[in-house]
Design a protein around this motif. Structure first.
Motif, PDB file in Angstrom:
ATOM      1  N   GLY A 142     -84.264  -7.253  -9.631  1.00 40.34           N
ATOM      2  CA  GLY A 142     -83.847  -6.040  -8.959  1.00 40.34           C
ATOM      3  C   GLY A 142     -83.730  -4.844  -9.886  1.00 40.34           C
ATOM      4  O   GLY A 142     -83.636  -4.970 -11.106  1.00 40.34           O
ATOM      5  N   PHE A 143     -83.693  -3.653  -9.277  1.00 39.06           N
ATOM      6  CA  PHE A 143     -83.568  -2.422 -10.037  1.00 39.06           C
ATOM      7  C   PHE A 143     -82.296  -2.410 -10.877  1.00 39.06           C
ATOM      8  O   PHE A 143     -82.271  -1.873 -11.981  1.00 39.06           O
ATOM      9  CB  PHE A 143     -83.573  -1.224  -9.074  1.00 39.06           C
ATOM     10  CG  PHE A 143     -83.321   0.096  -9.739  1.00 39.06           C
ATOM     11  CD1 PHE A 143     -84.250   0.643 -10.600  1.00 39.06           C
ATOM     12  CD2 PHE A 143     -82.140   0.790  -9.515  1.00 39.06           C
ATOM     13  CE1 PHE A 143     -84.029   1.867 -11.222  1.00 39.06           C
ATOM     14  CE2 PHE A 143     -81.901   2.016 -10.128  1.00 39.06           C
ATOM     15  CZ  PHE A 143     -82.848   2.550 -10.985  1.00 39.06           C
ATOM     16  N   GLN A 144     -81.223  -3.024 -10.366  1.00 36.42           N
ATOM     17  CA  GLN A 144     -79.959  -3.010 -11.106  1.00 36.42           C
ATOM     18  C   GLN A 144     -79.512  -4.437 -11.412  1.00 36.42           C
ATOM     19  O   GLN A 144     -78.491  -4.907 -10.939  1.00 36.42           O
ATOM     20  CB  GLN A 144     -78.882  -2.271 -10.327  1.00 36.42           C
ATOM     21  CG  GLN A 144     -77.690  -1.864 -11.178  1.00 36.42           C
ATOM     22  CD  GLN A 144     -76.728  -0.967 -10.415  1.00 36.42           C
ATOM     23  OE1 GLN A 144     -76.174  -1.344  -9.402  1.00 36.42           O
ATOM     24  NE2 GLN A 144     -76.524   0.243 -10.916  1.00 36.42           N
ATOM     25  N   ASP A 145     -80.302  -5.124 -12.226  1.00 39.43           N
ATOM     26  CA  ASP A 145     -79.980  -6.473 -12.661  1.00 39.43           C
ATOM     27  C   ASP A 145     -79.624  -6.524 -14.144  1.00 39.43           C
ATOM     28  O   ASP A 145     -78.654  -7.160 -14.534  1.00 39.43           O
ATOM     29  CB  ASP A 145     -81.163  -7.421 -12.402  1.00 39.43           C
ATOM     30  CG  ASP A 145     -81.041  -8.170 -11.086  1.00 39.43           C
ATOM     31  OD1 ASP A 145     -79.921  -8.523 -10.706  1.00 39.43           O
ATOM     32  OD2 ASP A 145     -82.080  -8.410 -10.447  1.00 39.43           O
ATOM     33  N   VAL A 146     -80.423  -5.846 -14.982  1.00 36.93           N
ATOM     34  CA  VAL A 146     -80.264  -5.986 -16.433  1.00 36.93           C
ATOM     35  C   VAL A 146     -79.307  -4.935 -16.988  1.00 36.93           C
ATOM     36  O   VAL A 146     -79.029  -3.914 -16.357  1.00 36.93           O
ATOM     37  CB  VAL A 146     -81.627  -5.912 -17.151  1.00 36.93           C
ATOM     38  CG1 VAL A 146     -82.552  -7.012 -16.641  1.00 36.93           C
ATOM     39  CG2 VAL A 146     -82.284  -4.546 -16.977  1.00 36.93           C
ATOM     40  N   GLY A 147     -78.817  -5.196 -18.188  1.00 34.92           N
ATOM     41  CA  GLY A 147     -77.764  -4.381 -18.774  1.00 34.92           C
ATOM     42  C   GLY A 147     -78.078  -2.908 -18.896  1.00 34.92           C
ATOM     43  O   GLY A 147     -77.255  -2.052 -18.553  1.00 34.92           O
ATOM     44  N   CYS A 148     -79.273  -2.568 -19.383  1.00 35.20           N
ATOM     45  CA  CYS A 148     -79.589  -1.156 -19.625  1.00 35.20           C
ATOM     46  C   CYS A 148     -79.792  -0.368 -18.338  1.00 35.20           C
ATOM     47  O   CYS A 148     -79.921   0.859 -18.372  1.00 35.20           O
ATOM     48  CB  CYS A 148     -80.795  -1.019 -20.545  1.00 35.20           C
ATOM     49  SG  CYS A 148     -82.304  -1.806 -19.959  1.00 35.20           S
ATOM     50  N   TYR A 149     -79.822  -1.051 -17.202  1.00 39.50           N
ATOM     51  CA  TYR A 149     -79.840  -0.381 -15.897  1.00 39.50           C
ATOM     52  C   TYR A 149     -78.484  -0.531 -15.194  1.00 39.50           C
ATOM     53  O   TYR A 149     -78.404  -0.492 -13.969  1.00 39.50           O
ATOM     54  CB  TYR A 149     -80.962  -0.953 -15.027  1.00 39.50           C
ATOM     55  CG  TYR A 149     -82.324  -0.398 -15.399  1.00 39.50           C
ATOM     56  CD1 TYR A 149     -82.844   0.724 -14.769  1.00 39.50           C
ATOM     57  CD2 TYR A 149     -83.082  -0.989 -16.406  1.00 39.50           C
ATOM     58  CE1 TYR A 149     -84.086   1.240 -15.118  1.00 39.50           C
ATOM     59  CE2 TYR A 149     -84.325  -0.490 -16.768  1.00 39.50           C
ATOM     60  CZ  TYR A 149     -84.819   0.636 -16.116  1.00 39.50           C
ATOM     61  OH  TYR A 149     -86.059   1.140 -16.475  1.00 39.50           O
TER      62      TYR A 149
ATOM     63  N   GLY B 119     -76.691  -3.129 -14.896  1.00 38.67           N
ATOM     64  CA  GLY B 119     -76.583  -4.371 -14.149  1.00 38.67           C
ATOM     65  C   GLY B 119     -75.510  -5.279 -14.713  1.00 38.67           C
ATOM     66  O   GLY B 119     -74.996  -5.063 -15.819  1.00 38.67           O
ATOM     67  N   PRO B 120     -75.178  -6.351 -14.000  1.00 38.64           N
ATOM     68  CA  PRO B 120     -74.093  -7.239 -14.400  1.00 38.64           C
ATOM     69  C   PRO B 120     -74.492  -8.332 -15.385  1.00 38.64           C
ATOM     70  O   PRO B 120     -73.628  -9.072 -15.848  1.00 38.64           O
ATOM     71  CB  PRO B 120     -73.666  -7.860 -13.063  1.00 38.64           C
ATOM     72  CG  PRO B 120     -74.929  -7.917 -12.275  1.00 38.64           C
ATOM     73  CD  PRO B 120     -75.710  -6.686 -12.657  1.00 38.64           C
ATOM     74  N   VAL B 121     -75.782  -8.443 -15.706  1.00 45.40           N
ATOM     75  CA  VAL B 121     -76.237  -9.526 -16.573  1.00 45.40           C
ATOM     76  C   VAL B 121     -76.335  -9.043 -18.015  1.00 45.40           C
ATOM     77  O   VAL B 121     -76.815  -7.930 -18.285  1.00 45.40           O
ATOM     78  CB  VAL B 121     -77.597 -10.068 -16.101  1.00 45.40           C
ATOM     79  CG1 VAL B 121     -78.009 -11.276 -16.955  1.00 45.40           C
ATOM     80  CG2 VAL B 121     -77.542 -10.466 -14.634  1.00 45.40           C
ATOM     81  N   SER B 122     -75.891  -9.888 -18.941  1.00 44.50           N
ATOM     82  CA  SER B 122     -76.001  -9.568 -20.364  1.00 44.50           C
ATOM     83  C   SER B 122     -77.441  -9.773 -20.809  1.00 44.50           C
ATOM     84  O   SER B 122     -77.958 -10.893 -20.796  1.00 44.50           O
ATOM     85  CB  SER B 122     -75.071 -10.481 -21.176  1.00 44.50           C
ATOM     86  OG  SER B 122     -75.254 -10.287 -22.560  1.00 44.50           O
ATOM     87  N   THR B 123     -78.105  -8.669 -21.202  1.00 49.04           N
ATOM     88  CA  THR B 123     -79.512  -8.735 -21.606  1.00 49.04           C
ATOM     89  C   THR B 123     -79.724  -7.932 -22.896  1.00 49.04           C
ATOM     90  O   THR B 123     -80.427  -6.925 -22.908  1.00 49.04           O
ATOM     91  CB  THR B 123     -80.422  -8.189 -20.486  1.00 49.04           C
ATOM     92  OG1 THR B 123     -79.967  -6.862 -20.121  1.00 49.04           O
ATOM     93  CG2 THR B 123     -80.397  -9.075 -19.260  1.00 49.04           C
TER      94      THR B 123
END
Length: 464
Positions: A41-48, A50-54
């Motif tokens: 999703g558009f808001q999955d990863v950290g730099c966007y 998002g809640p996931v640590s990436t």
């Protein structure tokens, strides 16, 4: 006089460099790596946000350019991958929706010029690892393989990792089934990439590495110790996040390999997703999700990094997408695009290299998907125009090739207009307030549609 001579010499150097642009030897080119997530999703990863640590994906963004208005080639996977691979709208390439090899003749047509073929012609060694989903042969149907589309080495699956990301049993390596494997798909895919980089390359020329992950497409699985960082092991949202975290760790291993090989500073890396998430809570509040031509189904992360060439730690709100990758790689590497081939994408090089004012998109971004309502969408500047079909057409998830003649000849109705700069979630249709703008954009949409449908393969008539 001395100043005049210096100015003359500088002008000559600029002239000579422009004359020889596109005539670089293969050894002068950077390596090219495409990292593609599946259903991210558009808001999955950290730099966007998002809640996931990436941290590793975030590090690519930190040393490159991140787009906040970046788009998939389609709201489902096979057509989006066709667009990424060719720089052309997927219907031109013969791919209308996601491909089921056992039921459909559809595949990426062999006549298409792929990025792998273009780079191979320029002297690159090429490799694809991970999900393919552009057509592979079955007992009933013979279709081209990645080798037929320019890849020297390939390790792929028809569609998803089966039975899940854990211990997949359906990989094929260079045409031969691999059998059951132990581990998680993203790590296995990176294992194969690293093995190819270190042990199986046959030249010292630059490489093109296509790394197409299966995560976080369902059926999902991730190591329990990672999942527990996001919630209970039985929580699907936590497992979903775990698959993304696990993929980031796999990317970290690949980045470390680049450092060990001494190629990290001479490698162009592109990171994106094939379409939006199937989870409503991961679209950043955008309308819709995977399979829909609303923003939530087609807006995805998009990151480009090449140290010393692409501006670092840059965030751009200019609309761009997977359709632009082919012409952009050609532009950045000063490789001529294929002759007599219409590319729907535009070269983003000016945006990536600090010359934003000189960028001009030659054609608006355009999407078509049979199962979606709206069935078409177009983005031109700040505006999104969407429409429904003016004919009866099933919205079944499984595409039927008998529908193609109707799709190719059909038109559109119920046009809706949204200003995405003011209303990114597409809550307010402003078509009635701007009839002249709707007419202008409608004209553009219909011209693009006509061109695409003229090129589209009618698999309904294809019976080899």
């Amino acid at each position: 006089m001395k100043l005049l001579r210096v100015l003359r010499d500088c002008c000559l150097l600029v002239l000579m460099s422009s004359l020889f642009a596109g005539d670089l030897s293969a050894a002068d080119h950077p390596n090219v790596v495409i990292l593609l997530a599946d259903d991210l999703g558009f808001q999955d990863v950290g730099c966007y946000d998002g809640p996931v640590s990436t941290p590793f994906i975030d590090s690519i963004a930190k040393r490159g350019t991140r787009f906040t208005n970046f788009y998939s080639g389609c709201a489902v996977c096979s057509p989006s991958r066709a667009t990424l691979t060719t720089g052309r709208h997927h219907i031109r390439t013969g791919v209308y929706s996601w491909i089921e090899d056992r039921r459909q003749w559809s595949h990426l047509r062999e006549r298409e010029v792929t990025l792998a073929e273009q780079l191979k012609q320029a002297g690159f060694e090429t490799c694809h690892v991970g999900k393919w989903h552009l057509g592979l042969s079955t007992e009933e149907r013979t279709k081209p393989t990645p080798a037929d589309h320019g890849f020297d080495y390939w390790f792929a699956t028809h569609n998803n990792a089966s039975p899940s990301h854990h211990n997949p049993n359906n990989f094929v390596r260079n045409g031969s089934p691999v059998g059951p494997l132990e581990g998680y798909s993203c790590q296995l895919v990176v294992d194969e990439a690293i093995d190819w980089l270190k042990n199986k390359r046959v030249t010292d020329q630059p490489f093109f590495l296509n790394v197409w992950f299966h995560e976080p497409h369902a059926p999902i699985a991730a190591p329990e110790e990672i999942v527990q960082e996001y919630g209970n092991a039985n929580n699907k949202g936590a497992v979903y996040s775990g698959t993304i975290d696990n993929t980031d760790r796999a990317i970290g291993r690949l980045l470390k390999c680049f450092e060990e090989l001494g190629v990290d500073k001479q490698t162009l890396i592109i990171y994106a997703s094939d379409n939006g998430s199937y989870r409503d809570d991961r679209t950043g509040g955008l309308r819709g999700r995977k399979g829909m031509n609303w923003e939530g189904g087609i807006r995805v992360p998009g990151i480009f990094a090449w140290p010393g060439v692409i501006e670092a730690d840059q965030v751009l709100d200019v609309p761009a997408g997977l359709v632009d990758v082919f012409p952009t790689v050609c532009g950045l590497l000063e490789i001529a695009p294929p002759e007599n081939v219409h590319l729907d994408g535009s070269d983003l090089t000016p945006l990536l290299t600090g010359h934003r004012d000189s960028f001009e998109r030659h054609q608006p971004l355009f999407w078509h998907l049979q199962k979606s309502r709206p069935i078409v969408a177009m983005r031109d500047g700040d505006y999104s125009l969407v429409a429904d079909p003016d004919y009866e057409l099933s919205t079944d998830n499984m595409f039927n090739e008998d529908w193609i003649p109707t799709i190719k000849s059909g038109g559109y109705t119920n046009y809706q207009l949204f200003n995405l700069s003011e209303d990114p979630s597409q809550t307010t249709n402003i078509a009635d307030q701007h009839p002249e703008l709707v007419d202008e954009l409608k004209g553009k949409l219909l011209r693009i549609n006509e061109s695409i449908m003229q090129d589209g393969m009618d698999w309904h008539e294809f019976r080899p």
